[in-house]
Write a protein that holds these residues in place. Structure first.
Motif, PDB file in Angstrom:
ATOM      1  N   ALA A  52       0.861  -1.181   0.000  1.00 21.77           N
ATOM      2  CA  ALA A  52       0.000   0.000   0.000  1.00 21.77           C
ATOM      3  C   ALA A  52       0.897   1.231   0.000  1.00 21.77           C
ATOM      4  O   ALA A  52       1.704   1.417   0.918  1.00 21.77           O
ATOM      5  CB  ALA A  52      -0.916   0.003   1.215  1.00 21.77           C
ATOM      6  N   VAL A  53       0.779   2.049  -1.039  1.00 19.64           N
ATOM      7  CA  VAL A  53       1.592   3.257  -1.177  1.00 19.64           C
ATOM      8  C   VAL A  53       0.753   4.456  -0.758  1.00 19.64           C
ATOM      9  O   VAL A  53      -0.312   4.712  -1.334  1.00 19.64           O
ATOM     10  CB  VAL A  53       2.100   3.431  -2.617  1.00 19.64           C
ATOM     11  N   LEU A  54       1.230   5.171   0.244  1.00 24.10           N
ATOM     12  CA  LEU A  54       0.530   6.348   0.740  1.00 24.10           C
ATOM     13  C   LEU A  54       0.990   7.589  -0.004  1.00 24.10           C
ATOM     14  O   LEU A  54       2.195   7.767  -0.241  1.00 24.10           O
ATOM     15  CB  LEU A  54       0.780   6.536   2.236  1.00 24.10           C
ATOM     16  N   ASP A  55       0.059   8.433  -0.379  1.00 25.06           N
ATOM     17  CA  ASP A  55       0.383   9.697  -1.039  1.00 25.06           C
ATOM     18  C   ASP A  55       0.757  10.715   0.024  1.00 25.06           C
ATOM     19  O   ASP A  55      -0.013  11.616   0.364  1.00 25.06           O
ATOM     20  CB  ASP A  55      -0.811  10.170  -1.869  1.00 25.06           C
ATOM     21  N   ASP A  56       1.956  10.542   0.551  1.00 21.39           N
ATOM     22  CA  ASP A  56       2.422  11.364   1.669  1.00 21.39           C
ATOM     23  C   ASP A  56       3.898  11.656   1.462  1.00 21.39           C
ATOM     24  O   ASP A  56       4.683  10.762   1.110  1.00 21.39           O
ATOM     25  CB  ASP A  56       2.202  10.638   2.995  1.00 21.39           C
ATOM     26  N   ASP A  57       4.296  12.915   1.666  1.00 18.01           N
ATOM     27  CA  ASP A  57       5.700  13.291   1.495  1.00 18.01           C
ATOM     28  C   ASP A  57       6.562  12.906   2.688  1.00 18.01           C
ATOM     29  O   ASP A  57       7.796  12.933   2.604  1.00 18.01           O
ATOM     30  CB  ASP A  57       5.812  14.804   1.260  1.00 18.01           C
TER      31      ASP A  57
ATOM     32  N   VAL B  42       4.194   1.941   2.555  1.00 17.94           N
ATOM     33  CA  VAL B  42       5.317   2.796   2.170  1.00 17.94           C
ATOM     34  C   VAL B  42       4.748   4.101   1.639  1.00 17.94           C
ATOM     35  O   VAL B  42       3.776   4.096   0.875  1.00 17.94           O
ATOM     36  CB  VAL B  42       6.206   2.133   1.094  1.00 17.94           C
ATOM     37  N   SER B  43       5.348   5.201   2.027  1.00 17.89           N
ATOM     38  CA  SER B  43       4.905   6.506   1.517  1.00 17.89           C
ATOM     39  C   SER B  43       5.710   6.876   0.277  1.00 17.89           C
ATOM     40  O   SER B  43       6.825   6.395   0.060  1.00 17.89           O
ATOM     41  CB  SER B  43       5.069   7.573   2.593  1.00 17.89           C
ATOM     42  N   ARG B  44       5.130   7.769  -0.534  1.00 14.89           N
ATOM     43  CA  ARG B  44       5.844   8.242  -1.719  1.00 14.89           C
ATOM     44  C   ARG B  44       7.089   9.023  -1.321  1.00 14.89           C
ATOM     45  O   ARG B  44       8.092   9.015  -2.039  1.00 14.89           O
ATOM     46  CB  ARG B  44       4.919   9.115  -2.562  1.00 14.89           C
TER      47      ARG B  44
ATOM     48  N   LEU C  25       9.802   6.427  -0.976  1.00  8.65           N
ATOM     49  CA  LEU C  25      10.218   5.877  -2.257  1.00  8.65           C
ATOM     50  C   LEU C  25      11.105   6.854  -3.024  1.00  8.65           C
ATOM     51  O   LEU C  25      12.012   6.435  -3.759  1.00  8.65           O
ATOM     52  CB  LEU C  25       8.991   5.519  -3.094  1.00  8.65           C
ATOM     53  N   ARG C  26      10.878   8.149  -2.873  1.00 11.06           N
ATOM     54  CA  ARG C  26      11.702   9.138  -3.568  1.00 11.06           C
ATOM     55  C   ARG C  26      13.131   9.162  -3.029  1.00 11.06           C
ATOM     56  O   ARG C  26      14.049   9.605  -3.734  1.00 11.06           O
ATOM     57  CB  ARG C  26      11.088  10.534  -3.421  1.00 11.06           C
ATOM     58  N   GLN C  27      13.322   8.708  -1.799  1.00 15.35           N
ATOM     59  CA  GLN C  27      14.645   8.755  -1.172  1.00 15.35           C
ATOM     60  C   GLN C  27      15.540   7.585  -1.591  1.00 15.35           C
ATOM     61  O   GLN C  27      16.749   7.620  -1.331  1.00 15.35           O
ATOM     62  CB  GLN C  27      14.512   8.756   0.351  1.00 15.35           C
ATOM     63  N   LEU C  28      14.963   6.560  -2.208  1.00 12.86           N
ATOM     64  CA  LEU C  28      15.700   5.322  -2.482  1.00 12.86           C
ATOM     65  C   LEU C  28      15.789   5.056  -3.974  1.00 12.86           C
ATOM     66  O   LEU C  28      14.894   5.438  -4.750  1.00 12.86           O
ATOM     67  CB  LEU C  28      15.012   4.139  -1.791  1.00 12.86           C
ATOM     68  N   SER C  29      16.865   4.371  -4.351  1.00 16.90           N
ATOM     69  CA  SER C  29      17.010   3.919  -5.738  1.00 16.90           C
ATOM     70  C   SER C  29      16.175   2.666  -5.957  1.00 16.90           C
ATOM     71  O   SER C  29      15.553   2.135  -5.030  1.00 16.90           O
ATOM     72  CB  SER C  29      18.482   3.645  -6.035  1.00 16.90           C
TER      73      SER C  29
END
Length: 341
Positions: A128-133, A149-151, A154-158
């Motif tokens: 479940a991907v949360l639309d959260d910074d 996992v939040s977006r 995901l932006r912090q990882l390769s």
């Protein structure tokens, strides 16, 4: 009862001191299983020893003795436990049982809340991907469990680091690590000496998930980098009390991942098993001596009753091993034999 009833306390103290550093050096899966087994056995030994010590005082209450049909004076003459020890044991046991009840209610509410959150998450897949910074990543136990996992995370990882992160959380769910956590929380509530074991157990669970993620990804360095970056990204962010890749002592986890996998060692596990066996044997011996002490007190009451009976005793069809008036026969040992609990 004089000696062996206290051995479970000593075993618990020894494991509380020795188990955490030893567990950090063992492969995480057998370490987690060993810590869970040690917590269950020593918590039972702790409660059993307290109950036996407390019973020596409670059994001398006249109303209890009358209900149990034993002689208070005979029991008091054989009792090897000081009254203050019995009183303190009764108080400690009552507090520990109340603490266990509170912890059980809290743990039940925590699991129910996790199941409700699983059902409320968007989608029907495991992830479940949360639309959260806000960077978040954790596993929620349920039926089935979900990986959240939040977006922002995901932006912090390769790409490979994301795979390592998801493999870590998936290991928490697949191995049912929340069950281990429940065991440690409940046993630590019953036996406060086990709190270091619970802390070490939580660290071992994170190491277990790290090792499974490393096997899945095939690169320990990638997993170490993912753990470190996820921890830095989520520093200061609030998250629910759930299993997460950012849990535990992150620097120690990263160092372990950058080193070769821990070698299998059987000697610490065998030594721990021996201590647990000693704990169980001592408690069984103490319980056996306590039972013989009650038998002797019951026989003393029966003998006093028959000695004061004026009329000739009527022949009864007594069961084997019982004396007059259905009383149990006295234990087959010398009256002044040495007693060990």
């Amino acid at each position: 009862m004089l000696i062996s009833v206290y051995i479970p306390f000593l075993v618990t103290a020894a494991l509380a001191v020795l188990a955490p550093p030893v567990a950090h050096r063992l492969p995480p899966r057998p370490a987690a299983l060993a810590l869970a087994c040690a917590a269950l056995v020593t918590a039972a030994g702790w409660a059993g020893s307290l109950a036996l010590l407390a019973f020596t005082g409670v059994a001398q209450i006249p109303e209890i003795a009358e209900e149990g049909r034993w002689s208070v004076s005979a029991l008091r003459s054989q009792d090897p436990v000081y009254a203050v020890v019995a009183a303190v044991s009764t108080l400690v046991l009552a507090v520990c049982v109340a603490s266990l009840g509170v912890a059980a209610v809290r743990q039940g509410r925590h699991l129910l809340r996790a199941r409700r959150e699983c059902a409320q998450l968007p989608g029907h897949t495991e992830l479940a991907v949360l639309d959260d910074d806000v960077p978040l990543a954790f596993a929620l136990p349920g039926a089935p469990g979900r990986i959240v996992v939040s977006r922002g995370m995901l932006r912090q990882l390769s790409g490979t680091e994301r795979e390592a992160l998801l493999a870590h959380e998936r290991a928490h769910l697949r191995r049912r690590h929340h069950v281990f956590q429940s065991v440690w929380r409940l046993t630590a509530a019953l036996n406060p000496l086990l709190r270091p074991v619970a802390v070490a157990g939580n660290f071992v669970l994170e190491r277990w998930a790290d090792e499974e993620a490393a096997e899945r990804v095939g690169d320990r360095t990638v997993v170490a980098r993912a753990v470190g970056r996820a921890a830095l990204a989520s520093a200061g962010a609030s998250r629910p009390a759930a299993l997460a890749a950012t849990g535990g002592v992150v620097p120690q986890r990263v160092r372990a991942l950058l080193a070769p996998p821990p070698a299998h060692r059987s000697l610490p596990l065998l030594a721990g098993g021996l201590l647990l066996a000693v704990c169980c044997a001592s408690l069984a011996n103490a319980a056996s001596d306590s039972d013989r002490m009650l038998d002797s007190a019951q026989w003393a009451l029966c003998r006093a009753h028959t000695d004061t009976t004026a009329a000739a005793p009527t022949v009864h069809d007594d069961a084997p091993g019982h004396g007059p008036d259905g009383c149990r026969a006295a234990p087959d040992r010398p009256e002044h034999a040495e007693r060990h609990f």
